[in-house]
Design an enzyme around this catalytic site. Structure first.
Site, PDB file in Angstrom:
ATOM      1  N   GLU A  35     -28.308  39.165  32.335  1.00 59.83           N
ATOM      2  CA  GLU A  35     -26.880  39.410  32.109  1.00 59.83           C
ATOM      3  C   GLU A  35     -25.745  38.836  33.116  1.00 59.83           C
ATOM      4  O   GLU A  35     -24.550  39.290  33.290  1.00 59.83           O
ATOM      5  CB  GLU A  35     -26.817  41.151  32.495  1.00 59.83           C
ATOM      6  N   TYR A  45     -26.069  37.943  36.186  1.00 57.25           N
ATOM      7  CA  TYR A  45     -25.901  38.484  37.523  1.00 57.25           C
ATOM      8  C   TYR A  45     -26.470  37.325  38.439  1.00 57.25           C
ATOM      9  O   TYR A  45     -26.734  36.135  37.989  1.00 57.25           O
ATOM     10  CB  TYR A  45     -26.543  39.731  37.804  1.00 57.25           C
ATOM     11  N   ARG A  49     -36.090  40.876  35.082  1.00 57.02           N
ATOM     12  CA  ARG A  49     -35.427  40.934  33.878  1.00 57.02           C
ATOM     13  C   ARG A  49     -34.830  39.534  33.698  1.00 57.02           C
ATOM     14  O   ARG A  49     -34.016  39.001  34.511  1.00 57.02           O
ATOM     15  CB  ARG A  49     -34.279  41.902  33.969  1.00 57.02           C
ATOM     16  N   HIS A  68     -22.571  39.405  30.593  1.00 57.35           N
ATOM     17  CA  HIS A  68     -21.415  40.095  30.467  1.00 57.35           C
ATOM     18  C   HIS A  68     -20.242  39.436  30.012  1.00 57.35           C
ATOM     19  O   HIS A  68     -19.526  40.017  29.091  1.00 57.35           O
ATOM     20  CB  HIS A  68     -21.092  41.002  31.864  1.00 57.35           C
ATOM     21  N   GLN A 112     -19.081  55.167  23.814  1.00 58.07           N
ATOM     22  CA  GLN A 112     -18.183  55.877  24.234  1.00 58.07           C
ATOM     23  C   GLN A 112     -18.128  57.085  25.533  1.00 58.07           C
ATOM     24  O   GLN A 112     -17.474  57.078  26.188  1.00 58.07           O
ATOM     25  CB  GLN A 112     -17.581  56.809  22.983  1.00 58.07           C
TER      26      GLN A 112
END
Ligand code: NAP
Ligand code: SF4
Length: 706
Positions: free
Chosen positions: A196, A198, A246, A284, A371
């Site tokens: 992601e 990181y 991951r 991201h 949401q």
């Protein structure tokens, strides 16, 4: 009803995964034997997971509350629901690597003691839990953030400091110490966050690693840090402790990893001591949606599948897997050894238990809206779930048997009324639900027509199942009067909203229609369209009109072409060299608003950019700061600013009104006029900024208290 036909959830996999097809037919009556792969145990040698479902890591904000009883109850509830293994939200190994100032860390004996409350409760509930170690690198929201090179991220306001040799050693030893503390706190394992975008991911690619020392340059050098971290963590925790790594299998950013590099890294990570490799999809900062509701189900399982057979340890796949049926097919078709479900575990803590019991149709579906979960996280609020307001509020929002059974009328079968009805019935009340429409769902039935919002079909189906399961009397096609409500102990008014009349001269012409008529299919819409109002519904209507019923969410190869995603074995990072290739828009749409602010500013924090990007790809014009002067046969006449300057004609065959809504309080007012007390919820209560999240939360909380 499994409309819009089974096709609603059909995913045609790309050729690179041998054309495997996933379908999700009606799940009623599916039993344990229907999910033999999903419910099979996974033997890790020193320990066995009871099934193949991992609750993936989520930043809920719970750990930061320091209310350890509340955190423990969140995880224990899911352990009782029989999930195979859980991973906590990301926990920082040191201040510079934590996602933000004040974020949870595992750096002291006090942290060990606090986390012991979680692990003890989870183990008592028969579950297993691993702690995620998250070093955010340049994504850390702090001026002290560190990275391989001083390259600022486009999604962060802080430029990171480049680490020197000592600094790198400190990060490694802090991560190893963090893992050891996790073990002392009673965790069954750790997950090292390496994807992601990181910290560890930042070392892997030249996009962020510009170093020329032994930590940069060649791929061998760039992967040195992740491998060293895994080796040192294994050394710290010993052999019999789950170590998940991951790994970013498709970066979706410029100059990301190739597939060969991914394979090489995975093999080295295995040698360094990992027990399991989990899949990360996209950084991201990638401008390709990876988990939003418009992403096809199991859209990235083929990416994990490419690594199957290349390592000897189990692989977990992830992203948009939200039903047992899809999960089973992902496993049955050899895409992975295990599936990660994160948000679906917020929507229903009993996901696995219900699948085991043949009650998959009773699983509250995650509609991938973000949401109440991710949008809350990024808004600094505790996560919960639009569909399940109890998520992360397990200790506060209790739904318990009623002490006095009451006869309760609920008027309006939209999200507010439906959630009130099923919650009240769950507590033992006798509930009658009325609606003037011929089917339940209210505005959910409009949302489900929109291309990319197919998950709403499943939500309405779920409510229908639960009404029957909980014995609610459903009375449709009925206009309820105040007289008809006389015999009830409690009356809940959830009559929703009516469209706001924007009072534009000429709007009574035959070329003007309401969003309701467009979405329910009753209006004929021309090729050139002006959409008045750019709120959530204006965006939905525009999406609906440019796609004309053709949803790429139901067609994975098309969706990949639309967003420019390709096989990372062919093109580095999985980015198609030709970029996004959307199909031609079905109509020429112009969306307008009076506010001078950026169009779409009020949309969801984590999804607004996707809606804007999607419509921009379809050449939708977005115009802010307008006055609506009049509508005539030529189209919509507008001007700009207080001085009503620059008169402009938006040539349009059809003008669609999406100008917001007003509460429908007619029945509530009639009751109150007679002195009859009633509870008013959802849009009937407050129309402004109404969404299903508020409606469901309000309905559930009211019914929990009656
Ligand atoms: P909304 O978000 O409040 O937007 C209403 C739009 O109408 C605004 O663009 C507003 O812009 C315009 N408007 C207001 N008064 C007007 C008037 N008198 N004349 C002309 N234009 C006027 O409402 P909505 O789009 O109807 O959506 C309703 C709710 O459902 C919203 O809260 C929305 O968040 C939710 N929803 C969410 C999603 C989602 O994807 N999350 C999707 C659909 C709906 P100006 O005042 O600037 O002209
Ligand atoms: Fe899924 Fe939406 Fe609930 Fe998040 S808020 S868990 S995306 S249904």
């Amino acid at each position: 009803m499994a409309a819009p036909g089974d096709a609603a959830f059909r995913v045609t996999w790309p050729a690179i995964s041998d054309g495997v097809a996933l379908t999700t037919p009606d799940q009623k009556g599916k039993a344990m034997s229907d999910y033999p792969n999903l419910l099979a145990p996974l033997d890790l040698g020193f320990t066995t997971l009871k099934n193949r479902v991992l609750m993936g890591s989520m930043h809920t904000g719970l750990e930061e509350t320091q209310d350890w009883n509340r955190v423990a109850e969140f995880y224990a509830t899911r352990a009782r629901g029989d999930v195979g293994l859980m991973v906590t939200g990301g926990i920082g190994p040191n201040p510079e690597g934590s996602v933000a100032h004040g974020a949870a860390m595992m750096t002291s004996q006090q942290d060990v003691d606090n986390h012991s409350v979680i692990t003890q409760r989870v183990h008592e509930a028969g579950g297993k839990i691993a702690m995620q170690i998250l070093h955010a690198g340049r994504y850390a929201f702090t001026p002290d953030c560190v990275a391989p090179s001083a390259v600022k991220s486009p999604i962060s306001m802080f430029a990171p400091k480049e680490l020197d040799e000592d600094g790198i050693e400190k990060q490694i030893s802090d991560i190893a110490a963090c893992a050891l503390r996790a073990k002392q706190a009673g965790y069954d394992g750790v997950e090292i966050m390496g994807s992601e975008g990181y910290f560890l991911n930042q070392f892997l690619v030249t996009h962020t690693n510009k170093r020329t020392d032994r930590w940069g340059g060649s791929y061998e050098n760039r992967m040195r840090l992740p491998i060293e971290v895994v080796r040192r963590v294994r050394e710290a925790v010993g052999a019999e402790f789950i170590l998940i790594y991951r790994l970013s299998m498709i970066d979706l950013i410029p100059n990301g990893s190739t597939h060969d590099e991914v394979v090489q890294l995975a093999q080295e990570i295995e040698k360094a001591g990992a027990t399991i490799i989990n899949t990360g999809i996209g950084w991201h900062e990638a401008r390709i949606p990876t988990i939003a509701t418009s992403v096809p189900r199991a859209a990235f399982a083929w990416v994990t599948q490419k690594l199957m057979g290349k390592v000897g340890i189990p692989l977990i796949t992830s992203n948009r897997i939200n039903t047992p049926q899809v999960a089973e097919e992902v496993l049955a078709t050899g895409c992975a050894d295990m599936v990660s479900l994160a948000r679906p575990m917020l929507a229903d803590a009993d996901f696995v238990a219900k699948a085991m019991a043949g009650k998959a149709d009773q699983i509250a579906p995650c509609i991938a809206c973000n949401q109440a979960c991710l949008d809350h996280t990024f808004g600094g609020k505790i996560s919960t779930c639009l569909v399940n307001p109890q998520a992360c509020y397990e200790t506060e929002l209790r739904i318990e048997p009623a002490s006095t059974v009451k006869a309760i009328a609920v008027v309006g079968a939209g999200p507010a009324g439906l959630s009130a009805a099923i919650t009240a019935a769950e507590r033992g009340h006798s509930v009658t639900l009325f609606d003037r429409a011929s089917e339940i769902g209210g505005q959910l039935n409009l949302a489900k027509q929109v291309a990319g919002k197919e998950e709403f079909w499943g939500l309405v189906d779920w409510y229908r199942t639960m009404l029957a399961e909980r014995g609610v009397t459903v009375t449709l096609n009925t206009e309820v009067t105040a007289d008809a409500l006389a015999g009830f102990d409690e009356v809940i008014i959830a009559t929703g909203v009516v469209p706001r009349d924007p009072q534009i001269p000429g709007q009574e012409g035959g070329n003007v229609v309401s969003y309701i008529d467009v979405l329910n299919g009753s209006a004929k819409v021309g090729k050139r369209v002006a959409v008045i109002g750019a709120g959530g519904i204006g965006f939905d209507v525009s999406e609906h009109l440019v796609h004309d019923g053709d949803s790429t969410t139901l067609n994975l190869p098309e969706w990949m072409r639309e967003w420019g995603v390709t096989d990372p074995a062919e093109h580095r990072s999985g980015l198609a060299p030709e970029g996004p290739q959307p199909h031609a828009p079905a109509r020429q749409v112009t969306m307008l608003q009076r506010k001078p602010t950026k169009v779409g500013k009020g949309l969801g924090k984590t999804t607004g950019w996707i809606h804007r990007a999607s419509l921009t790809m379809m050449n939708v014009q977005m115009i802010a700061g307008v006055n609506y002067e009049k509508i005539d046969a030529e189209g919509l006449h507008i001007s700009f600013g207080e001085a009503r300057e620059k008169p402009t004609l938006i040539e349009a065959d059809t003008i669609v009104l999406c100008a917001g809504q007003l509460s429908d309080r007619s029945l509530a007012d009639a009751l109150e006029g007679r002195g009859v007390a009633c509870h008013v919820i959802g849009g009937a209560d407050v129309a402004a900024e109404l969404d299903a999240k508020r409606a469901i939360n309000q309905g559930t909380r009211l019914a929990a208290a009656l």
